[in-house]
Design an enzyme around this catalytic site. Structure first.
Site, PDB file in Angstrom:
ATOM      1  N   GLY A   1       0.865  -1.165  -0.150  1.00 44.06           N
ATOM      2  CA  GLY A   1      -0.127  -0.009  -0.079  1.00 44.06           C
ATOM      3  C   GLY A   1       0.775   1.392   0.039  1.00 44.06           C
ATOM      4  O   GLY A   1       1.868   1.293  -0.336  1.00 44.06           O
TER       5      GLY A   1
ATOM      6  N   GLU B   1      -5.212  -7.656  -7.284  1.00 40.33           N
ATOM      7  CA  GLU B   1      -5.165  -7.590  -5.910  1.00 40.33           C
ATOM      8  C   GLU B   1      -3.871  -6.628  -5.637  1.00 40.33           C
ATOM      9  O   GLU B   1      -2.735  -6.984  -6.011  1.00 40.33           O
ATOM     10  CB  GLU B   1      -4.881  -8.952  -5.099  1.00 40.33           C
ATOM     11  CG  GLU B   1      -5.669  -9.864  -5.743  1.00 40.33           C
ATOM     12  CD  GLU B   1      -7.063  -9.652  -5.265  1.00 40.33           C
ATOM     13  OE1 GLU B   1      -7.330  -9.338  -4.249  1.00 40.33           O
ATOM     14  OE2 GLU B   1      -8.152  -9.985  -5.999  1.00 40.33           O
ATOM     15  N   LEU B   2      -4.213  -5.380  -5.200  1.00 41.23           N
ATOM     16  CA  LEU B   2      -3.040  -4.520  -4.936  1.00 41.23           C
ATOM     17  C   LEU B   2      -1.792  -5.032  -4.100  1.00 41.23           C
ATOM     18  O   LEU B   2      -1.915  -5.624  -3.193  1.00 41.23           O
ATOM     19  CB  LEU B   2      -3.431  -3.131  -4.334  1.00 41.23           C
ATOM     20  CG  LEU B   2      -2.311  -1.974  -3.961  1.00 41.23           C
ATOM     21  CD1 LEU B   2      -2.092  -1.498  -5.251  1.00 41.23           C
ATOM     22  CD2 LEU B   2      -2.961  -1.144  -2.977  1.00 41.23           C
ATOM     23  N   ASP B   3      -0.668  -5.082  -4.817  1.00 39.26           N
ATOM     24  CA  ASP B   3       0.915  -5.127  -4.382  1.00 39.26           C
ATOM     25  C   ASP B   3       0.704  -6.777  -3.857  1.00 39.26           C
ATOM     26  O   ASP B   3       1.601  -7.205  -3.254  1.00 39.26           O
ATOM     27  CB  ASP B   3       0.961  -4.632  -2.942  1.00 39.26           C
ATOM     28  CG  ASP B   3       1.283  -2.879  -3.584  1.00 39.26           C
ATOM     29  OD1 ASP B   3       1.588  -2.915  -4.694  1.00 39.26           O
ATOM     30  OD2 ASP B   3       0.830  -2.269  -2.330  1.00 39.26           O
ATOM     31  N   GLU B   4      -0.145  -7.700  -4.537  1.00 36.54           N
ATOM     32  CA  GLU B   4      -0.456  -9.088  -4.427  1.00 36.54           C
ATOM     33  C   GLU B   4       0.088  -9.789  -5.474  1.00 36.54           C
ATOM     34  O   GLU B   4       0.135 -11.206  -5.416  1.00 36.54           O
ATOM     35  CB  GLU B   4      -1.798  -9.488  -3.732  1.00 36.54           C
ATOM     36  CG  GLU B   4      -2.201  -8.787  -2.504  1.00 36.54           C
ATOM     37  CD  GLU B   4      -1.788  -9.749  -1.227  1.00 36.54           C
ATOM     38  OE1 GLU B   4      -1.887 -10.791  -1.580  1.00 36.54           O
ATOM     39  OE2 GLU B   4      -1.768  -8.726  -0.257  1.00 36.54           O
TER      40      GLU B   4
END
Lengths: 289, 289, 289, 289
Positions: free
Chosen positions: D207, D232-235
């Site tokens: 994040g 999926e953010l940063d996933e």
């Protein structure tokens, strides 16, 4: 300590003296009476047989009469304690020259960091024995001086370079893969004022063609070394070194390519330490605070 | 400074106080008048909004009346400058307990370094909830206390452990992969006196099974973290961390094996820093001089 | 490929041959017809002027007539493609001897890893020219042979050592800081079968007292090198190297202490690679798959 | 194998299939009959419960009918062995777009490496939501497209970006600190074709504001992570990560500055691996050969 006044300057004091009680007390008492705030302090004592004490103190003080400050310090503190010392003030940026040949990576790294504000210096000029990298300098507003060198003209070329360094009041020069061995006459003029990047983990692979020699020996790490230039080739005081892992898969060309990244990092860290007055010579070694 | 007298002791002074001019001058003047030689000094100032100053001074002085020294320091220096401080003397070795479960690698590392002289502490006891590692301790003359733990007996087991720590006047305890969560009652008794090794690069993979979780996420580096234990699980102040490179080739078992090497190194470095009084708490963070 | 049968063994095939099309096809077709599952395969081609191809194939097959397998491979694959090759089977553990002097760190590291299952070898004996580390071996059930050495007795001592290595059918020997230079007669008996750990980043600081020389030169990294022993001192093929960062603060004793950690790691990794048949000689260099 | 003909091209074949005997034999026999020389080969088997086999084979062959080659491979090898596969040829350079915001360091690093020949791609365009870095691109002859973005115009801006990517037949896009979260619609169009650099050691500090969060937590290492973008953010699947050591001395601004060096290195290594077809997806993880 606290940095609250806007018309303050920062000073950096480097000291070497015989080790004995009272040094820190003497210097810090002097600075306290001057109204200075110590921002950072580091010290190092050599082993008792040698008995030397080194310190670096960074402090903040109101704009002041520098001559008087220095005379007082000499009389009240330095002379009684047999100190060698020097002081540097933040209100004057150091003036850095770069000498480069045809490889661009170290030059580009220094220029990018200078442009981004990481290197608080002025760069009045770049000197090169090749015309190739002129545009990279002039696009940033940095004068580029092309001084070709040949066996017969080496002395003249060095004289021209020295003249430029003097005219521009250069404080120190970075050999960013300059690929020429400077003459003893040149080196003698600039003690602890020329920084070179050598593309090996010194003392391994001193001299020419270090990547080829590293490949031939089959080492599992390659390195780079930033050092002050002296008249012993690749034997000057080491400022910074680092390495990267390699394997049997890497050709000599691969080592050259991987090595560029280490050279860029190591040279940058050494130049930063020099600019910040963090490097003190101790014989042929360095103390990097 | 010089270490010339044989009946000298070394002391280490840790200070935290509001940042202002004159701190270094005040402390170093006090030490000078005491005849102490400063061997090493480090300092750190937080940003001006917080305005805190931290220092660690290691000095040598003749065997002396410690009570008088401390009272003088409090009156003459600490009180006027609103210092929190503590002092530790080299003529008394710290007393370290180790708590361990069934994994031997961290325990063996600490014992080997202790035996080789790298860790200048006394180890009056090892406490374990498994009987497995008894011989490893007793062969070195270190008493091994087997205190099994079950859900129903946890409180009793902890009380027995605390009793042992108190009886042996333990200064600090190392959880060398102890694998049990200590109760708040236990932790509260030993602020900044329990060091844990967690087998991940915190805050990534806090909690159970960090190697499995690292494997599942597909990270390219695994790590270990040594921290002081607080009542927030894996949230205590970090003392030291390190990592090692992994790839798709490594199974979870490989990560466990590679991780052991990082755990051993990281825990050792944290324990050394604690023993040498190099760690100061600053909120939930550490200053490691 | 899949490992499903419990009465399977794993074999490891190392090949060197002139590079040409069809090598992988030839070997993998042979293994397929044999019913073998390839578990892992690595390959390396040298530059075209030299034109050599190296491969390591690890595969699983049902318990089999090894002599017949090897004869078939020689006739059908190796001879037509001019291969030098060797094969090693998992149902026979290698037999490793350790030679050590009075420093315990490398010995202890190897023994701890062997005990923990990380090194799948038998250790039939440890040979030392000092009596000091006997207990460390015998407590683990490993016979310890004390063979003192003096200038006058060196030849006899080496003959005794060779007799022990032969009697115990040793596959390879690790010099875990043995501190003695083996005679050419000894070395010649065990080509690529003696692994030494040298306490510097070779080729820097070959020979005696590397930590003192590193200190004197003022390097910013110290290292360790594991290599096969040849009759050129510290010039044998390098298997593994690593380094650690040092500074002006570190005394020679500090370098010795920090260096122990690198020596332990580097020697372990080299011994593991040797055990797993991952090291192939290529002139005076190694390919480590 | 040998690279002797000048009218040859290099191809790279990536395969995923159920693990079983005969895969390597099948592929290498096919290539041998085609007259191809295998230059490099890597393979990976997942654990037996999953039972997948991955391989990357790089080979050289005479200029050929690619359609026929691919049809033959599909019929003769891939279909019988249930392979998913793709092939890439060296006679067509990949087309890379860069999206960037106002930070220049990752962009400059990619451009410098491209210019120096380290990244064998075409860069038909750079897209930015700031006008700031236009000159840095155009001086190298790379078209710069300024597409400002506001909350209300985000959808339109993305459509304009997609149109540019399609018009220029972009193979993959690098987010070189783009600082905008792409919409699911955008991401869905480019599976495993968008590489992002996140300025933390994921999964720690996902994040916003990772350096501030790292500072607040007091970690002793900071890192950077290059990964494929998913919704999926940063996933997304991690391609490469690295870290650098920090201490209590470093302010948030220092972390930002130090982090830039890690970001540049990590992003470069990930982009190189992608260009060289060394990255295979395996669920949400990567195999990087």
């Amino acid at each position: 300590m606290l940095n609250t006044q806007s018309n303050n300057i920062t000073a950096c004091l480097l000291i070497c003296c015989p080790d004995r009680p009272g040094i820190v007390a003497g210097v810090s008492q002097f600075l306290y009476l001057l109204g200075a705030n110590i921002l950072d302090a580091s010290q190092h004592s050599t082993d008792p047989r040698e008995g030397l004490f080194f310190t670096r103190m960074e402090f903040q003080l109101a704009l002041t009469d520098k001559v008087m400050l220095e005379e007082s310090f000499q009389q009240q503190v330095a002379a009684p304690l047999q100190m060698e010392w020097k002081i540097d003030y933040s209100d004057r940026r150091k003036r850095m020259a770069i000498m480069v040949s045809a490889y661009d990576h170290c030059l580009m790294e220094l220029l990018w960091r200078w442009k981004s504000g990481e290197l608080p210096v002025d760069i009045p000029l770049v000197i090169s024995n090749h015309p190739k990298l002129e545009k990279e300098c002039t696009v940033l507003g940095i004068p580029f001086h092309y001084l070709p060198v040949a066996a017969s003209s080496k002395e003249l070329q060095e004289r021209a370079a020295i003249r430029l360094l003097e005219e521009h009041a250069i404080d120190f020069t970075v050999l960013a893969r300059y690929m020429q061995i400077l003459s003893p006459q040149f080196v003698r003029l600039y003690p602890q004022r020329i920084i070179n990047i050598h593309h090996s983990f010194l003392p391994a692979f001193a001299g020419a063609r270090p990547y080829l020699n590293a490949y031939t020996r089959g080492v599992k790490l390659i390195g780079a070394t930033a050092h002050y230039v002296t008249n012993e080739l690749d034997e000057g005081p080491i400022i910074e070194q680092d390495v990267a892992r390699v394997s049997h898969k890497h050709t000599v060309d691969d080592l050259v390519m991987l090595g560029r990244d280490i050279e860029r990092q190591v040279l940058t860290r050494a130049v930063k330490a020099h600019i910040d007055n963090r490097v003190i010579l101790h014989g042929n070694k360095t103390i990097v605070f």
